[in-house]
Design a protein around this motif. Structure first.
Motif: not given
Length: 618
Positions: A31-33, A175-180, A188-189, A254-258
């Motif tokens: 949903l967030l995506e 999951v919310v933290k990753r997308l934030a 984000f709230s 560990q957060y990695f984004f492409v």
């Protein structure tokens, strides 16, 4: 066997749901995506009972027109790609068109939306087995709200595999933290059972971005991290990497984004591990929040149902870029490096540009480097205090106290220093004393510096040995009797392809048959190693990641052992000149913050911390 037949739409969607909807956290991700792809600048999430009872996501994105609402809940229906060219250059988080259909097949779903060009909002509802959508007018501002109630109400076998409410919400919050972290420009709230968990404002400046990272990962991470930003050959890597001393017992930070997509990739993990290999304590895991940007055409995101994995067209180039960038960032960290100014306490990164000080700046030119193998000076223990002090001794002590108080107004002077040292204090300061033959106590502008002299000298010695070895190279030693090893044809082909590279590292390999290699030369430094197993491990790395540092790692292990034995030992009495020379060497040595085993070599106690210990100012 029974005859072949088509699955019903309901069953097909429920099978698809098994791939993408594992738990409430999976639903929130989809949903967030969708909200982010719709151009939302604010997303509000409401959750009840860990997400099992209710998941509500509201955004202010572009919205969906009335005619498209029923189609939005159909399988393989999407606005994000149209043909194969779009699939080969995916620029959105979602693209398969299965998420809403899968979620609606295992829940009671309501979607309310108002497009930017529409005068009125519309609502579509579905309920599990009844897949026919119902559309009706509704009141709603521009954007979309998706409500998912009673997850898995019609698939009890799936529901019983869910964990406790606390556990499910923990997964959802992650999951919310990753997308934030992936989109600093979006607010984000998150609320759980009516309680606000966090509310994040848009972060449009570097300081606001650091504040968001501190909120998600903790202020300690930002304080104990290096900020990196490197660009090469169409690749850009930026973000934060934790100092080796800020490692974790688990790989949970560990957060990695492409291109804005959160991924977990073996190639990325291997490159990061290699970069930290020389400075991380055994069994610990590095911490990082990193963003890689590259042309979407050179990365395939359509290799996993949940899109957690990607495939790079040139994996070796990506691996080498990641490794070299992080390796250099960690190597360039030296005592005295300071982050950019921050108006907010606790949000200052630990490093910016290295400062030039000590020997490199021409300061302390009268001091010499510490000899590597100088024999330890004799240890002279302090004289023992008599068990029963005599009256003369008591009188002497009292006289000493009287003289001390009489001269209390005089200022204690620093040990006399060369004229060149009269300027600004160096990062690790000036040596004051030695404690128990183990630690060096020094004073700098911030307060007290405590140095583990053996660990510090071990790192200095190790780095010098590596430099000497790199300048001379790895010399080969021919084997009297070549060693034959059996490998697969794929491994033998790989060995032939990389024969020149093996030769540079001191290995002489010859292919004797389709699945046989002969080792004719080995590096002289590794003559005690299991050459056959080492070659097999290197070939495995080359096939998996396109590169390998196992030979260099084995070499470094031997050099580290040599450095450990060559470093100064405990109970070695050092003069002030020797202590200052060691401090200056630390300031100029790569990775001097950790010894070869990953332990810290020095620590700083500020005057404020010392005042707090002694309750000064209260």
């Amino acid at each position: 066997m029974s005859r072949i037949h088509l699955l019903s739409p309901r069953l097909a969607n429920q099978i698809a749901a098994g791939e993408v909807v594992e738990r409430p956290a999976s639903v929130i991700k989809e949903l967030l995506e969708n909200s982010l792809d719709a151009g939302a600048t604010r997303i509000d999430i409401d959750v009840e009972q860990g997400g099992v009872k209710l998941l509500r996501v509201r955004d202010d994105g572009g919205g969906i027109v009335e005619d498209d609402l029923p189609l939005a809940l159909s399988r393989h229906a999407t606005s994000k790609i149209r043909d194969l060219d779009d699939l080969e250059r995916v620029a959105t988080l979602g693209f398969r068109g299965e998420a809403l259909a899968s979620v609606s097949s295992v829940s009671r779903l309501t979607l309310t939306s108002r497009a930017a060009s529409a005068d009125q909002a519309w609502q579509v509802e579905t309920e599990g087995r009844d897949m026919a959508p119902r559309v009706q007018p509704a009141a709603h501002p521009q954007g979309t709200t998706v409500e998912v109630r009673d997850l898995f109400f019609n698939t009890p076998a799936r529901r019983k595999f869910l964990r406790t409410e606390k556990t499910e919400f923990a997964h959802l919050e992650e999951v919310v933290k990753r997308l934030a972290l992936s989109r600093f420009d979006v607010a984000f709230s998150l609320r759980h059972n009516g309680k606000t968990i966090f509310s994040l404002r848009p972060a449009n400046t570097e300081q606001e971005a650091r504040r968001r990272v501190a909120t998600v990962c903790g202020p300690a991470f930002v304080e104990q991290s290096l900020q990196v930003d490197s660009e090469r050959s169409g690749l850009r890597l930026w973000g934060w990497v934790g100092l080796p001393t800020f490692s974790r017992s688990q790989a949970d930070l560990q957060y990695f984004f492409v291109n804005g997509r959160m991924i977990k990739d073996k190639l990325v993990a291997h490159a990061v591990r290699q970069a930290y290999r020389d400075v991380l304590f055994n069994g610990r895991h590095p911490t990082f929040v990193l963003f890689m940007e590259l042309d979407p055409a050179v990365v395939d995101v359509n290799v996993h149902p949940t899109k957690h994995e990607v495939r790079f067209r040139d994996g070796r180039m990506v691996h080498d870029f990641l490794f070299s960038t992080l390796y250099r960032a960690l190597a360039d960290q030296r005592p005295g490096d300071a982050g950019a100014a921050s108006d907010e306490p606790g949000l200052q990164p630990a490093v910016a540009q290295p400062v030039v000080s000590g020997l490199a700046a021409g300061v302390f030119s009268g001091q010499e480097r510490m000899p590597l193998n100088e024999p330890a000076a004799a240890w002279n223990p302090a004289p023992k205090v008599p068990e029963r002090p005599s009256s003369e001794a008591v009188a002497g002590v009292l006289k000493g106290y009287a003289e001390l108080y009489a001269g209390a107004g005089e200022v204690l002077q620093r040990p006399e220093l060369p004229a060149a040292e009269a300027g600004e204090a160096p990062p690790l300061g000036y040596a004051l004393a030695q404690l128990q033959g183990i630690y060096i106590l020094a004073e700098n502008a911030q307060g007290l510096v405590v140095v583990d002299m053996h660990a510090a000298h071990e790192r200095i010695t190790y780095e010098r040995l590596k430099q000497a070895m790199d300048s001379e190279g790895l010399r080969s030693q021919p084997l009297l009797v070549p060693e034959s090893i059996a490998v697969s044809q794929r491994e033998a082909d790989c060995a032939e392809e990389h024969a020149a590279w093996f030769a540079q590292l001191g290995f002489g390999l010859q292919r004797m048959g389709p699945e046989t290699l002969a080792i004719r030369e080995i590096p002289a430094l590794l003559r005690q190693a299991d050459a056959a197993q080492l070659v097999r491990d290197v070939l495995a790395d080359l096939l998996e990641y396109g590169s390998s540092d196992r030979i260099q790692a084995h070499r470094n292990e031997l050099l580290a052992t040599m450095a450990c034995h060559g470093a100064i030992r405990a109970n070695r009495r050092l003069t002030l000149a020797e202590m200052n020379a060691l401090l200056r060497d630390m300031e100029q040595t790569e990775r001097s913050g950790q010894c070869n085993h990953g332990r810290p070599t020095w620590t700083q106690m500020s005057l404020a911390e010392l005042d707090k210990l002694f309750l000064r100012g209260r």
